[in-house]
Design an enzyme around this catalytic site. Structure first.
Site, PDB file in Angstrom:
ATOM      1  N   GLU A   1       1.567  61.136  15.064  1.00 45.21           N
ATOM      2  CA  GLU A   1       3.017  61.017  14.873  1.00 45.21           C
ATOM      3  C   GLU A   1       3.386  59.651  14.292  1.00 45.21           C
ATOM      4  OE1 GLU A   1       5.116  61.871  18.502  1.00 45.21           O
ATOM      5  OE2 GLU A   1       4.054  63.767  18.807  1.00 45.21           O
TER       6      GLU A   1
ATOM      7  N   ASP B   1      -4.527  67.413  17.952  1.00 46.10           N
ATOM      8  CA  ASP B   1      -3.413  66.465  18.053  1.00 46.10           C
ATOM      9  C   ASP B   1      -3.863  65.203  18.791  1.00 46.10           C
ATOM     10  OD1 ASP B   1      -0.816  65.814  17.527  1.00 46.10           O
ATOM     11  OD2 ASP B   1       0.057  67.050  19.123  1.00 46.10           O
TER      12      ASP B   1
ATOM     13  N   GLU C   1       9.325  67.722  11.624  1.00 45.59           N
ATOM     14  CA  GLU C   1       9.869  68.383  12.814  1.00 45.59           C
ATOM     15  C   GLU C   1      11.365  68.120  12.947  1.00 45.59           C
ATOM     16  OE1 GLU C   1       7.708  67.936  16.485  1.00 45.59           O
ATOM     17  OE2 GLU C   1       9.301  68.904  17.646  1.00 45.59           O
TER      18      GLU C   1
ATOM     19  N   ASP D   1      -0.444  68.311  21.672  1.00 44.19           N
ATOM     20  CA  ASP D   1      -0.326  67.664  22.987  1.00 44.19           C
ATOM     21  C   ASP D   1       0.810  68.312  23.795  1.00 44.19           C
ATOM     22  OD1 ASP D   1       1.777  66.584  21.566  1.00 44.19           O
ATOM     23  OD2 ASP D   1       1.282  64.488  21.955  1.00 44.19           O
ATOM     24  N   SER D   2       1.581  69.196  23.145  1.00 44.99           N
ATOM     25  CA  SER D   2       2.555  70.012  23.878  1.00 44.99           C
ATOM     26  C   SER D   2       1.845  70.886  24.913  1.00 44.99           C
ATOM     27  CB  SER D   2       3.372  70.882  22.920  1.00 44.99           C
ATOM     28  OG  SER D   2       2.514  71.650  22.095  1.00 44.99           O
TER      29      SER D   2
ATOM     30  N   LYS E   1      -3.947  65.250  13.806  1.00 43.95           N
ATOM     31  CA  LYS E   1      -2.535  64.974  13.513  1.00 43.95           C
ATOM     32  C   LYS E   1      -2.087  63.798  14.362  1.00 43.95           C
ATOM     33  CE  LYS E   1       1.056  67.410  15.356  1.00 43.95           C
ATOM     34  NZ  LYS E   1       1.727  66.298  16.067  1.00 43.95           N
TER      35      LYS E   1
END
Ligand code: KIV
Length: 288
Positions: A119, A87, A186, A48-49, A117
């Site tokens: 978070e 993501d 991270e 999502d970056s 993925k």
């Protein structure tokens, strides 16, 4: 030359087993993913970056499911061998197990991803379990989790006190027990990551979390010097693509302004007889 067969989770586990490091980069578009795959990258994260690197947002929070599905599909189309991870964007999984399964399913079915993925540690274990139960592989992501930046005190390294480090070690265990096939750490201290690796039965991947991890991830725009807003401490720049692009743009502008581009080599031709007919149609006969 790396084998072109599509990598699977057992292949990634086999790499860990034989001590081969897993290589992992982000990609958000077809041409970049094609080159990464051709270079032999093992895994690609469609992060999502992308909304920061491609769209200029200051955080990852504005990423939408439709956008993530679209760019994941572009990356999947480009790839022959790399294992593609889609993501899950902000609020695509946090509200409920049902929503999480539905959106994870979109990244797999429409985006062509091999896994998703999300978070969060223990607080997201229920979501991980639900998605895995639906038959979709999930990568956990703990430490600096940008979607929870305000909760964790900003975009900064995590686990630098004994208590927070212990929490990360526990989070990794809980995610593994919930069925995560791999865990991304991270920006956590290398010594804390080492303990997680030592305790883990699944691949532990690092972005800024030290050399002990089973694999390394970086953001492609960081390593190519294409992201200007900030550079995290853990980034190594491998090329200055920004300079190459800037020079090309400047030369193009100068060529057009000076009349050096286009030249006859860049022009289409009309056949002589058609040109003659055109002149006649225009009533200009042999004048030209
Ligand atoms: O979106 C992303 O690229 C990520 C990495 C920073 C881990 O989640």
């Amino acid at each position: 030359m790396a084998e072109r067969k599509k990598l699977t989770i057992p292949d990634l586990y086999a790499m860990v087993e034989r001590g081969e490091k897993i290589t992992f980069l982000t990609a958000y578009d077809y041409p970049t993913a094609r080159l990464e795959d051709r270079a032999g990258i093992d895994m690609i994260l469609v992060g999502d970056s992308g909304v920061m690197c491609l769209l200029g947002h200051a955080t990852t929070l504005p990423a939408k499911m439709d956008f993530m599905v679209e760019i994941t599909a572009a990356v999947s189309r480009a790839v022959e061998r790399a294992f593609v991870v889609g993501d899950m964007p902000y609020m695509s999984y946090q509200p409920s197990n049902e929503l999480a399964i539905e959106n994870a399913g979109r990244l797999i079915a429409e985006g062509g991803a091999d896994a998703v993925k999300l978070e969060g540690g223990a607080r997201m274990a229920e979501r991980v379990e639900a998605i895995v139960r639906a038959g979709i592989p999930v990568m956990g992501h703990i430490g600096l989790t940008p979607q929870a930046a305000s909760l964790i005190g900003g975009l900064k390294a995590q686990g630098r006190t004994a208590e927070t480090a212990k929490q990360l070690i526990e989070d990794a265990k809980v995610l593994e027990e919930a069925g995560a096939f791999a865990i991304l750490l991270e920006a956590i201290p290398a010594r804390v990551a080492e303990i997680i690796v030592r305790n883990a039965k699944v691949p532990i991947l690092s972005i800024g979390s030290g050399a002990a991890c089973h694999g390394q991830l970086l953001i492609v725009h960081d390593i190519l010097n294409l992201f200007e807003a900030f550079t995290p401490k853990f980034v190594k720049k491998y090329a200055d693509v920004a300079s190459v692009m800037l020079q090309a743009f400047q030369e193009y502008i100068a060529d057009v302004k000076a009349g050096r581009f286009p030249t006859p080599d860049h022009e289409y031709r009309i056949p002589k007889d058609e040109w003659q007919r055109l002149l006649e149609l225009l009533g200009e006969g042999e004048r030209r």
